[in-house]
Design an enzyme around this catalytic site. Structure first.
Site, PDB file in Angstrom:
ATOM      1  N   MET A  30      32.202  17.931   8.801  1.00 59.38           N
ATOM      2  CA  MET A  30      33.642  18.113   9.048  1.00 59.38           C
ATOM      3  C   MET A  30      34.270  18.813   7.836  1.00 59.38           C
ATOM      4  O   MET A  30      35.478  18.716   7.612  1.00 59.38           O
ATOM      5  CB  MET A  30      34.298  16.761   9.314  1.00 59.38           C
ATOM      6  CG  MET A  30      33.718  16.081  10.559  1.00 59.38           C
ATOM      7  SD  MET A  30      34.837  14.913  11.340  1.00 59.38           S
ATOM      8  CE  MET A  30      35.071  13.735  10.048  1.00 59.38           C
ATOM      9  N   GLY A  31      33.446  19.490   7.049  1.00 58.47           N
ATOM     10  CA  GLY A  31      33.960  20.195   5.875  1.00 58.47           C
ATOM     11  C   GLY A  31      34.226  19.235   4.730  1.00 58.47           C
ATOM     12  O   GLY A  31      33.694  18.128   4.704  1.00 58.47           O
ATOM     13  N   LEU A  33      33.105  19.608   1.753  1.00 55.52           N
ATOM     14  CA  LEU A  33      31.701  19.417   1.382  1.00 55.52           C
ATOM     15  C   LEU A  33      31.559  18.835  -0.027  1.00 55.52           C
ATOM     16  O   LEU A  33      32.264  19.243  -0.951  1.00 55.52           O
ATOM     17  CB  LEU A  33      30.962  20.755   1.455  1.00 55.52           C
ATOM     18  CG  LEU A  33      31.021  21.476   2.812  1.00 55.52           C
ATOM     19  CD1 LEU A  33      30.251  22.791   2.743  1.00 55.52           C
ATOM     20  CD2 LEU A  33      30.498  20.601   3.946  1.00 55.52           C
ATOM     21  N   HIS A  37      26.562  16.523   1.288  1.00 53.23           N
ATOM     22  CA  HIS A  37      26.348  17.612   2.254  1.00 53.23           C
ATOM     23  C   HIS A  37      25.405  18.669   1.669  1.00 53.23           C
ATOM     24  O   HIS A  37      24.532  19.197   2.354  1.00 53.23           O
ATOM     25  CB  HIS A  37      27.666  18.320   2.585  1.00 53.23           C
ATOM     26  CG  HIS A  37      28.697  17.444   3.236  1.00 53.23           C
ATOM     27  ND1 HIS A  37      29.868  17.090   2.613  1.00 53.23           N
ATOM     28  CD2 HIS A  37      28.731  16.890   4.468  1.00 53.23           C
ATOM     29  CE1 HIS A  37      30.582  16.337   3.436  1.00 53.23           C
ATOM     30  NE2 HIS A  37      29.923  16.193   4.564  1.00 53.23           N
ATOM     31  N   GLY A 147      23.243  12.411   6.867  1.00 50.75           N
ATOM     32  CA  GLY A 147      23.160  11.596   5.652  1.00 50.75           C
ATOM     33  C   GLY A 147      22.983  10.126   5.990  1.00 50.75           C
ATOM     34  O   GLY A 147      23.580   9.618   6.936  1.00 50.75           O
ATOM     35  N   ASP A 150      26.034   7.526   6.495  1.00 51.82           N
ATOM     36  CA  ASP A 150      26.515   7.140   7.825  1.00 51.82           C
ATOM     37  C   ASP A 150      25.310   6.625   8.619  1.00 51.82           C
ATOM     38  O   ASP A 150      24.878   7.241   9.601  1.00 51.82           O
ATOM     39  CB  ASP A 150      27.156   8.340   8.521  1.00 51.82           C
ATOM     40  CG  ASP A 150      28.392   8.811   7.780  1.00 51.82           C
ATOM     41  OD1 ASP A 150      29.371   8.062   7.723  1.00 51.82           O
ATOM     42  OD2 ASP A 150      28.370   9.924   7.211  1.00 51.82           O
TER      43      ASP A 150
HETATM   44  O1  PAF Z   1      29.334  12.907   9.788  1.00 47.28           O
HETATM   45  C1  PAF Z   1      30.196  13.752  10.096  1.00 47.28           C
HETATM   46  O2  PAF Z   1      30.710  14.506   9.261  1.00 47.28           O
HETATM   47  C2  PAF Z   1      30.637  13.832  11.546  1.00 47.28           C
HETATM   48  O3  PAF Z   1      30.666  12.581  12.149  1.00 47.28           O
HETATM   49  C3  PAF Z   1      29.824  14.826  12.376  1.00 47.28           C
HETATM   50  C4  PAF Z   1      28.375  14.384  12.491  1.00 47.28           C
HETATM   51  C5  PAF Z   1      29.879  16.214  11.748  1.00 47.28           C
HETATM   52  C6  PAF Z   1      30.393  14.926  13.790  1.00 47.28           C
HETATM   53  O4  PAF Z   1      31.711  15.369  13.791  1.00 47.28           O
END
Ligand code: PAF
Length: 281
Positions: A30-31, A33, A37, A147, A150
């Site tokens: 979702m940016g 970063l 990421h 990651g 989560d």
């Molecule tokens: O983990 C995230 O950033 C979001 O849940 C994802 C996997 C990009 C889905 O929108």
């Protein structure tokens, strides 16, 4: 590096890449970063021929009272980070292209989506699995990277990939932490300096649990009780849950044996943070 906004165009590019026999590594984000990421992107760069990063703040995974509007969107910085790591394509669609008028189809992984974070964020994982399924169909990756921070999300996505026969591999990469233990998260920027200090209590509680297990304590109730006491010492902290679960079913376990997932979600002021650790009995 190219920035692609249209799902149809991205799908066309992916098809061309696959037709040439090349592999696609995909990092959905979702940016905003951070090093977490970037570790996924680096791994994708090592493993595959073409690296695609999606940057899409997915509205369907946020509840009505959640931080969709204020979620950080430092797009220019994200672009330069991606460029510096040799990303080939950024997929950055508009919400109205991902969810056009008349959109009616959602993907739900039953049970796993309703526990832990799912209990406190109803609909969240349905939004995640729906967008990730769409992204997989658009980008058609050979390997997709997530990651371990989560952990529940990764477990749910693995289940979805298996259940719906997506022809790809999921790689889950380790949590990246600050020196003082705080797990990196795009939401850490919401924390005030005092809250930033208090936020260390999540990883401290995980380490405490690890120590207890090493000292021979296997009773999960006891372990959680010690963790609660530690976290409650911080005024800004409010616990959503602390749970020790089976890493496949997410069902609570009573005694630590084999591999268990210790996961917690704690509000620090107005910021909800999550963290986890694998416990071995
Ligand atoms: O983990 C995230 O950033 C979001 O849940 C994802 C996997 C990009 C889905 O929108």
């Amino acid at each position: 590096m190219k920035i692609i906004r249209s799902p149809k165009q991205m799908q066309g590019i992916s098809k061309e890449i696959k037709d040439k026999g090349k592999t696609i590594g995909f990092v959905p984000t979702m940016g905003a970063l951070h090093q977490g990421h970037l570790s996924l992107i680096r791994r994708a760069r090592q493993d595959t021929d073409v690296v695609v990063v999606s940057i899409f703040v997915n509205p369907t995974q946020f509840g009505p009272q959640e931080d969709f509007q204020r979620y950080p969107r430092p797009f220019r910085k994200d672009i330069s980070l991606c460029r510096s790591l040799g990303v080939d394509y950024i997929f950055h669609p508009l919400a109205s292209w991902m969810y056009p008028e008349g959109f009616k189809t959602y993907v739900l992984v039953e049970d796993l989506s309703e526990v832990l974070c799912g209990r406190f964020r109803p609909g969240h994982f349905r939004g995640v699995t729906t967008v990730v399924a769409k992204l997989f169909n658009i980008v058609r990756p050979d390997i997709a990277y997530f990651g371990q921070k989560d952990a529940q999300q990764a477990i749910i996505i693995k289940r979805m990939v298996c259940d719906l026969n997506f022809p790809l591999k999921i790689k889950v990469m380790p949590i990246i932490r600050e020196e003082d233990g705080l797990a990196l998260s795009s939401r850490n920027i919401y924390l005030s300096p005092q809250e930033r200090n208090d936020a260390c209590v999540l990883s401290e509680a995980l380490r405490l649990a690890q120590g207890l297990v090493k000292s021979g304590i296997k009773d999960t109730k006891k372990i959680i009780c010690h963790m609660r006491a530690l976290i409650k010492k911080k005024k800004s902290a409010k616990i959503d849950y602390i749970a020790i679960v089976d890493p496949k079913t997410l069902k609570p376990v009573k005694k630590i044996s084999g591999r268990c997932l210790l996961a917690l979600a704690v509000w620090i002021g107005k910021t909800r943070l999550i963290d986890n650790l694998c416990l071995k009995g």
